[in-house]
Structure formats: structure tokens, C-alpha cells
Design a protein around this motif. Sequence first.
Motif, mmCIF file in Angstrom:
data_model
loop_
_atom_site.group_PDB
_atom_site.id
_atom_site.type_symbol
_atom_site.label_atom_id
_atom_site.label_comp_id
_atom_site.label_asym_id
_atom_site.label_seq_id
_atom_site.Cartn_x
_atom_site.Cartn_y
_atom_site.Cartn_z
ATOM 1 N N GLU A 2 0.819 -1.200 0.000
ATOM 2 C CA GLU A 2 0.000 0.000 0.000
ATOM 3 C C GLU A 2 0.865 1.268 0.000
ATOM 4 O O GLU A 2 1.880 1.344 0.683
ATOM 5 C CB GLU A 2 -0.879 -0.037 1.242
ATOM 6 C CG GLU A 2 -1.978 0.966 1.272
ATOM 7 C CD GLU A 2 -2.819 0.765 2.502
ATOM 8 O OE1 GLU A 2 -2.962 1.734 3.257
ATOM 9 O OE2 GLU A 2 -3.304 -0.351 2.706
ATOM 10 N N LEU A 3 0.442 2.258 -0.775
ATOM 11 C CA LEU A 3 1.213 3.494 -0.941
ATOM 12 C C LEU A 3 1.464 4.190 0.400
ATOM 13 O O LEU A 3 2.572 4.649 0.675
ATOM 14 C CB LEU A 3 0.487 4.428 -1.909
ATOM 15 C CG LEU A 3 1.205 5.718 -2.275
ATOM 16 C CD1 LEU A 3 2.527 5.430 -2.950
ATOM 17 C CD2 LEU A 3 0.327 6.566 -3.171
ATOM 18 N N ILE A 7 5.116 5.204 2.089
ATOM 19 C CA ILE A 7 5.470 6.577 2.467
ATOM 20 C C ILE A 7 5.936 6.632 3.912
ATOM 21 O O ILE A 7 6.930 7.301 4.231
ATOM 22 C CB ILE A 7 4.288 7.529 2.221
ATOM 23 C CG1 ILE A 7 4.038 7.671 0.715
ATOM 24 C CG2 ILE A 7 4.532 8.894 2.851
ATOM 25 C CD1 ILE A 7 2.762 8.398 0.352
ATOM 26 N N TYR A 42 8.212 3.019 -3.731
ATOM 27 C CA TYR A 42 7.201 4.073 -3.767
ATOM 28 C C TYR A 42 6.682 4.275 -5.191
ATOM 29 O O TYR A 42 5.480 4.314 -5.431
ATOM 30 C CB TYR A 42 7.789 5.381 -3.219
ATOM 31 C CG TYR A 42 6.931 6.591 -3.515
ATOM 32 C CD1 TYR A 42 5.830 6.879 -2.715
ATOM 33 C CD2 TYR A 42 7.220 7.426 -4.582
ATOM 34 C CE1 TYR A 42 5.025 7.987 -2.993
ATOM 35 C CE2 TYR A 42 6.427 8.529 -4.861
ATOM 36 C CZ TYR A 42 5.337 8.804 -4.066
ATOM 37 O OH TYR A 42 4.540 9.885 -4.337
ATOM 38 N N TYR A 43 7.600 4.397 -6.149
ATOM 39 C CA TYR A 43 7.180 4.606 -7.534
ATOM 40 C C TYR A 43 6.422 3.404 -8.084
ATOM 41 O O TYR A 43 5.493 3.548 -8.863
ATOM 42 C CB TYR A 43 8.366 4.969 -8.423
ATOM 43 C CG TYR A 43 8.704 6.432 -8.318
ATOM 44 C CD1 TYR A 43 7.897 7.387 -8.941
ATOM 45 C CD2 TYR A 43 9.778 6.875 -7.576
ATOM 46 C CE1 TYR A 43 8.168 8.738 -8.830
ATOM 47 C CE2 TYR A 43 10.065 8.225 -7.454
ATOM 48 C CZ TYR A 43 9.253 9.148 -8.081
ATOM 49 O OH TYR A 43 9.521 10.484 -7.958
ATOM 50 N N ARG A 44 6.807 2.201 -7.675
ATOM 51 C CA ARG A 44 6.068 1.015 -8.110
ATOM 52 C C ARG A 44 4.654 1.013 -7.526
ATOM 53 O O ARG A 44 3.702 0.659 -8.214
ATOM 54 C CB ARG A 44 6.800 -0.250 -7.689
ATOM 55 C CG ARG A 44 7.967 -0.542 -8.572
ATOM 56 C CD ARG A 44 8.571 -1.884 -8.265
ATOM 57 N NE ARG A 44 9.661 -2.134 -9.188
ATOM 58 C CZ ARG A 44 10.742 -2.822 -8.881
ATOM 59 N NH1 ARG A 44 10.890 -3.332 -7.686
ATOM 60 N NH2 ARG A 44 11.686 -2.997 -9.770
ATOM 61 N N ALA A 45 4.521 1.397 -6.270
ATOM 62 C CA ALA A 45 3.206 1.434 -5.645
ATOM 63 C C ALA A 45 2.342 2.525 -6.261
ATOM 64 O O ALA A 45 1.132 2.358 -6.431
ATOM 65 C CB ALA A 45 3.342 1.656 -4.136
ATOM 66 N N LYS A 46 2.937 3.634 -6.613
ATOM 67 C CA LYS A 46 2.189 4.768 -7.152
ATOM 68 C C LYS A 46 1.838 4.592 -8.631
ATOM 69 O O LYS A 46 0.728 4.902 -9.048
ATOM 70 C CB LYS A 46 2.979 6.052 -6.952
ATOM 71 C CG LYS A 46 2.221 7.295 -7.374
ATOM 72 C CD LYS A 46 2.832 8.516 -6.786
ATOM 73 C CE LYS A 46 2.140 9.767 -7.253
ATOM 74 N NZ LYS A 46 0.955 10.069 -6.470
ATOM 75 N N HIS A 47 2.786 4.093 -9.427
ATOM 76 C CA HIS A 47 2.600 4.063 -10.873
ATOM 77 C C HIS A 47 2.570 2.673 -11.477
ATOM 78 O O HIS A 47 2.361 2.540 -12.677
ATOM 79 C CB HIS A 47 3.709 4.867 -11.563
ATOM 80 C CG HIS A 47 3.751 6.293 -11.144
ATOM 81 N ND1 HIS A 47 2.811 7.211 -11.530
ATOM 82 C CD2 HIS A 47 4.621 6.956 -10.351
ATOM 83 C CE1 HIS A 47 3.089 8.382 -10.998
ATOM 84 N NE2 HIS A 47 4.192 8.257 -10.274
ATOM 85 N N THR A 51 6.665 1.309 -14.808
ATOM 86 C CA THR A 51 7.340 2.614 -14.847
ATOM 87 C C THR A 51 8.755 2.566 -14.290
ATOM 88 O O THR A 51 9.484 3.532 -14.416
ATOM 89 C CB THR A 51 6.544 3.672 -14.066
ATOM 90 O OG1 THR A 51 6.429 3.251 -12.712
ATOM 91 C CG2 THR A 51 5.189 3.886 -14.674
ATOM 92 N N THR A 52 9.156 1.475 -13.678
ATOM 93 C CA THR A 52 10.482 1.417 -13.052
ATOM 94 C C THR A 52 11.433 0.472 -13.775
ATOM 95 O O THR A 52 12.487 0.159 -13.263
ATOM 96 C CB THR A 52 10.366 0.998 -11.571
ATOM 97 O OG1 THR A 52 9.684 -0.247 -11.503
ATOM 98 C CG2 THR A 52 9.631 2.046 -10.767
#
Length: 58
Positions: A2-3, A7, A42-47, A51-52
Motif C-alpha cells: 500500500e502506498l 510513504i 514508492y514509484y512502483r506502488a504509485k505508478h 514505470t520502473t
Amino acid sequence: MELGKVILRLEKARRELLNTDPGDKEKLLAVSRKMDRLIVEYYRAKHGPETTRPAAGR
């Protein structure tokens, strides 16, 4: 993951980095690497994982 949880873990690692003795290079490097992994998480959870991926030919 979870994002929000990512965080929180990232903020905890940031505080740990700020509280690390600047003379302790090994500890600084370890915390810095931990932050790098959490930023990717974080970027994987968000996008999403697409994207990574590393850019080919760059």
C-alpha cells in the motif's frame, strides 16, 4: 504494498538518515541504499511496475 505504508517507511528511513552521524560512512551508505530501495518501491506502488523498468539504450 500500500502506498501509505511505503510513504511511512520512507519517512522513517529519512529520519534515520538525518540522525546518522556524518562520520559513520558505512551507516550512511546503508541507510542511503535503504532509501533508494524504498523510493523505487514508492514509484512502483504509485505508478505500477512498468514505470520502473530500466530504459534500454540509454
